[in-house]
Write a protein that holds these residues in place. Structure first.
Motif, PDB file in Angstrom:
ATOM      1  N   ARG A  31      37.428  -7.325 -28.779  1.00 23.86           N
ATOM      2  CA  ARG A  31      38.940  -7.922 -28.612  1.00 23.86           C
ATOM      3  C   ARG A  31      40.123  -6.713 -28.428  1.00 23.86           C
ATOM      4  O   ARG A  31      41.074  -6.744 -28.735  1.00 23.86           O
ATOM      5  N   LYS A  32      39.731  -5.586 -27.830  1.00 27.60           N
ATOM      6  CA  LYS A  32      40.434  -4.538 -27.435  1.00 27.60           C
ATOM      7  C   LYS A  32      40.696  -4.588 -25.891  1.00 27.60           C
ATOM      8  O   LYS A  32      40.377  -3.896 -24.977  1.00 27.60           O
ATOM      9  N   TYR A  33      41.538  -5.840 -25.891  1.00 27.04           N
ATOM     10  CA  TYR A  33      41.750  -6.274 -24.455  1.00 27.04           C
ATOM     11  C   TYR A  33      42.514  -5.462 -23.416  1.00 27.04           C
ATOM     12  O   TYR A  33      42.313  -5.172 -22.130  1.00 27.04           O
ATOM     13  N   ARG A  34      43.510  -4.714 -23.952  1.00 27.52           N
ATOM     14  CA  ARG A  34      44.467  -4.075 -23.218  1.00 27.52           C
ATOM     15  C   ARG A  34      43.787  -2.596 -22.826  1.00 27.52           C
ATOM     16  O   ARG A  34      43.725  -2.276 -21.498  1.00 27.52           O
ATOM     17  N   ALA A  35      42.953  -2.152 -23.739  1.00 28.26           N
ATOM     18  CA  ALA A  35      42.225  -1.145 -23.315  1.00 28.26           C
ATOM     19  C   ALA A  35      41.119  -1.372 -22.194  1.00 28.26           C
ATOM     20  O   ALA A  35      40.877  -0.556 -21.194  1.00 28.26           O
ATOM     21  N   ALA A  36      40.586  -2.517 -22.429  1.00 26.40           N
ATOM     22  CA  ALA A  36      39.471  -3.009 -21.284  1.00 26.40           C
ATOM     23  C   ALA A  36      40.162  -3.022 -20.120  1.00 26.40           C
ATOM     24  O   ALA A  36      39.748  -2.633 -19.110  1.00 26.40           O
ATOM     25  N   GLU A  37      41.504  -3.558 -19.803  1.00 28.01           N
ATOM     26  CA  GLU A  37      42.169  -3.630 -18.688  1.00 28.01           C
ATOM     27  C   GLU A  37      42.581  -2.109 -17.961  1.00 28.01           C
ATOM     28  O   GLU A  37      42.535  -2.068 -16.852  1.00 28.01           O
ATOM     29  N   GLU A  38      43.083  -1.426 -18.978  1.00 27.74           N
ATOM     30  CA  GLU A  38      43.170  -0.058 -18.493  1.00 27.74           C
ATOM     31  C   GLU A  38      41.864   0.616 -17.946  1.00 27.74           C
ATOM     32  O   GLU A  38      41.823   1.319 -16.986  1.00 27.74           O
ATOM     33  N   MET A  39      40.666   0.395 -18.773  1.00 25.01           N
ATOM     34  CA  MET A  39      39.544   0.962 -18.150  1.00 25.01           C
ATOM     35  C   MET A  39      39.098   0.487 -16.949  1.00 25.01           C
ATOM     36  O   MET A  39      38.549   0.943 -16.056  1.00 25.01           O
ATOM     37  N   TRP A  40      39.274  -0.927 -16.696  1.00 23.61           N
ATOM     38  CA  TRP A  40      39.054  -1.597 -15.333  1.00 23.61           C
ATOM     39  C   TRP A  40      40.024  -0.997 -14.310  1.00 23.61           C
ATOM     40  O   TRP A  40      39.564  -0.597 -13.146  1.00 23.61           O
ATOM     41  N   GLU A  41      41.140  -0.826 -14.402  1.00 19.83           N
ATOM     42  CA  GLU A  41      42.002  -0.276 -13.520  1.00 19.83           C
ATOM     43  C   GLU A  41      41.984   1.203 -13.345  1.00 19.83           C
ATOM     44  O   GLU A  41      41.704   1.793 -12.049  1.00 19.83           O
ATOM     45  N   GLN A  42      41.268   2.010 -14.203  1.00 21.42           N
ATOM     46  CA  GLN A  42      40.831   3.344 -14.137  1.00 21.42           C
ATOM     47  C   GLN A  42      39.383   3.496 -13.060  1.00 21.42           C
ATOM     48  O   GLN A  42      39.361   4.033 -12.250  1.00 21.42           O
ATOM     49  N   MET A  43      38.378   2.502 -13.176  1.00 23.51           N
ATOM     50  CA  MET A  43      37.344   2.263 -12.529  1.00 23.51           C
ATOM     51  C   MET A  43      37.586   2.034 -11.233  1.00 23.51           C
ATOM     52  O   MET A  43      37.219   2.644 -10.181  1.00 23.51           O
ATOM     53  N   VAL A  44      38.427   1.012 -10.736  1.00 25.78           N
ATOM     54  CA  VAL A  44      38.922   0.696  -9.551  1.00 25.78           C
ATOM     55  C   VAL A  44      39.813   1.763  -8.772  1.00 25.78           C
ATOM     56  O   VAL A  44      39.550   2.053  -7.709  1.00 25.78           O
ATOM     57  N   SER A  45      40.333   2.657  -9.416  1.00 19.41           N
ATOM     58  CA  SER A  45      41.226   3.897  -9.111  1.00 19.41           C
ATOM     59  C   SER A  45      40.211   4.896  -8.484  1.00 19.41           C
ATOM     60  O   SER A  45      40.617   5.541  -7.660  1.00 19.41           O
ATOM     61  N   GLN A  46      39.066   4.766  -9.213  1.00 18.65           N
ATOM     62  CA  GLN A  46      38.103   5.849  -8.629  1.00 18.65           C
ATOM     63  C   GLN A  46      37.085   5.096  -7.826  1.00 18.65           C
ATOM     64  O   GLN A  46      36.146   5.852  -7.607  1.00 18.65           O
ATOM     65  N   ASN A  47      37.517   4.004  -7.055  1.00 16.07           N
ATOM     66  CA  ASN A  47      36.817   3.311  -5.894  1.00 16.07           C
ATOM     67  C   ASN A  47      35.284   3.002  -6.463  1.00 16.07           C
ATOM     68  O   ASN A  47      34.305   2.960  -5.604  1.00 16.07           O
ATOM     69  N   ILE A  48      35.215   2.697  -7.851  1.00 17.85           N
ATOM     70  CA  ILE A  48      33.998   2.121  -8.088  1.00 17.85           C
ATOM     71  C   ILE A  48      33.864   0.675  -8.324  1.00 17.85           C
ATOM     72  O   ILE A  48      34.761   0.042  -8.800  1.00 17.85           O
ATOM     73  N   GLN A  49      33.103  -0.036  -7.642  1.00 17.11           N
ATOM     74  CA  GLN A  49      32.917  -1.623  -7.492  1.00 17.11           C
ATOM     75  C   GLN A  49      32.641  -1.954  -8.800  1.00 17.11           C
ATOM     76  O   GLN A  49      31.307  -1.791  -8.967  1.00 17.11           O
ATOM     77  N   PRO A  50      33.341  -2.892  -9.357  1.00 16.83           N
ATOM     78  CA  PRO A  50      32.884  -3.691 -10.363  1.00 16.83           C
ATOM     79  C   PRO A  50      31.620  -4.515 -10.055  1.00 16.83           C
ATOM     80  O   PRO A  50      31.713  -5.241  -8.931  1.00 16.83           O
TER      81      PRO A  50
END
Length: 285
Positions: free
Chosen positions: A216-235
């Motif tokens: 339930r660390k949702y905000r941290a998960a969203e930040e990690m998602w944004e970081q991943m996408v910014s690195q051009n890594i496709q979820p």
């Protein structure tokens, strides 16, 4: 697969044609035939080929034996593979790191950890040093057996021996850390990866995002998602499923639907598991 089998059968035909024309096969020819027979699971014929090689004084080389060991491992005939390894040594043919890795990886896949570790000791005694593949195989099975501290110790050992862990090695441990709730430690390990110029991949990020969502660390998960996408890594489907489920748990259905729409637009297929999880998330919220 059908094309490959046709090719293997063609190798057999050419081999028989060569012998009919009086052309003597050499070790490369025999090895090619053995590889083809291995792929067709014609193990008895392999034994006949090895006898024929011995009769004609054509000595199998390390590639010949390694090919046989690989296929024996693939068909889970680990004892036979170990016998071939011993036979190599008896015939004064030194196995290389690829030979050992084939057997060590197979033993790890079947969770025969002690045998795999024994082989590492054995290869070192023969002055054949393990590589990143060797250690990563051991680390993977240690993580599967929830021996996480031992896995981390194994990674420290390989680093001390001058062997650089790769993204697969790190990601295996990061995934295990996340599964047992040690997400902060996993994030620190990812930072360590970057410090060593090892780029995290989708599996690395997905493990951490899933772990953050689970606890339930949702905000941290969203930040990690944004970081991943910014690195051009496709979820992938697992990453999307974790995020969609977490949004549904917070009754953020509009955001969840946006992720679902993006997933569809990016042609990311739902696995049966992800479909079930997402459906349950919407129903239960």
């Amino acid at each position: 697969a059908h094309c490959r089998m046709k090719m293997y059968r063609k190798v057999d035909t050419i081999f028989q044609d060569m012998k009919q024309k009086g052309i003597e096969p050499n070790v490369v020819t025999y090895t090619t035939v053995i590889e083809a027979l291995c792929q067709q699971n014609r193990h008895r014929e392999i034994e006949e080929i090895l006898k024929e090689m011995k009769l004609k004084s054509v000595n199998p080389d390390v590639i010949t034996y390694t090919s046989i060991i690989k296929v024996l491992c693939k068909s889970q005939q680990y004892d036979k593979a170990e016998q071939i390894l011993l036979q190599m040594e008896e015939n004064e043919i030194t196995p290389n790191v690829f030979t050992y890795n084939s057997l060590i990886n197979a033993l790890c896949e079947s969770q025969q950890l002690k045998k795999a570790e024994g082989l590492i000791t054995h290869m070192k005694s023969k002055q054949i040093m393990p590589d990143v593949v060797t250690y990563s195989s051991i680390i993977k099975v240690l993580c599967k057996l929830n021996l996480l501290e031992k896995a981390k110790e194994m990674m420290r050992m390989m680093t001390e021996e001058g062997i650089q862990p790769n993204v697969y090695t790190y990601s295996t441990i990061i995934s295990s850390l996340c599964k047992v709730g040690k997400v902060n430690e996993a994030i620190k390990m990812m930072d360590q990866m970057r410090a060593e110029d090892i780029v995290p991949n989708v599996f690395t990020y997905t493990s951490i995002i899933t772990g953050l969502c689970k606890y339930r660390k949702y905000r941290a998960a969203e930040e990690m998602w944004e970081q991943m996408v910014s690195q051009n890594i496709q979820p992938n489907a697992v990453t999307y499923t974790a995020m969609i489920s977490s949004l549904c748990r917070r009754n953020l259905f509009d955001s969840a639907l946006k992720y679902l729409q993006t997933m569809t637009e990016n042609n990311i297929s739902h696995s049966p598991v992800s479909q079930k999880i997402i459906a349950a998330a919407f129903q239960n919220s």
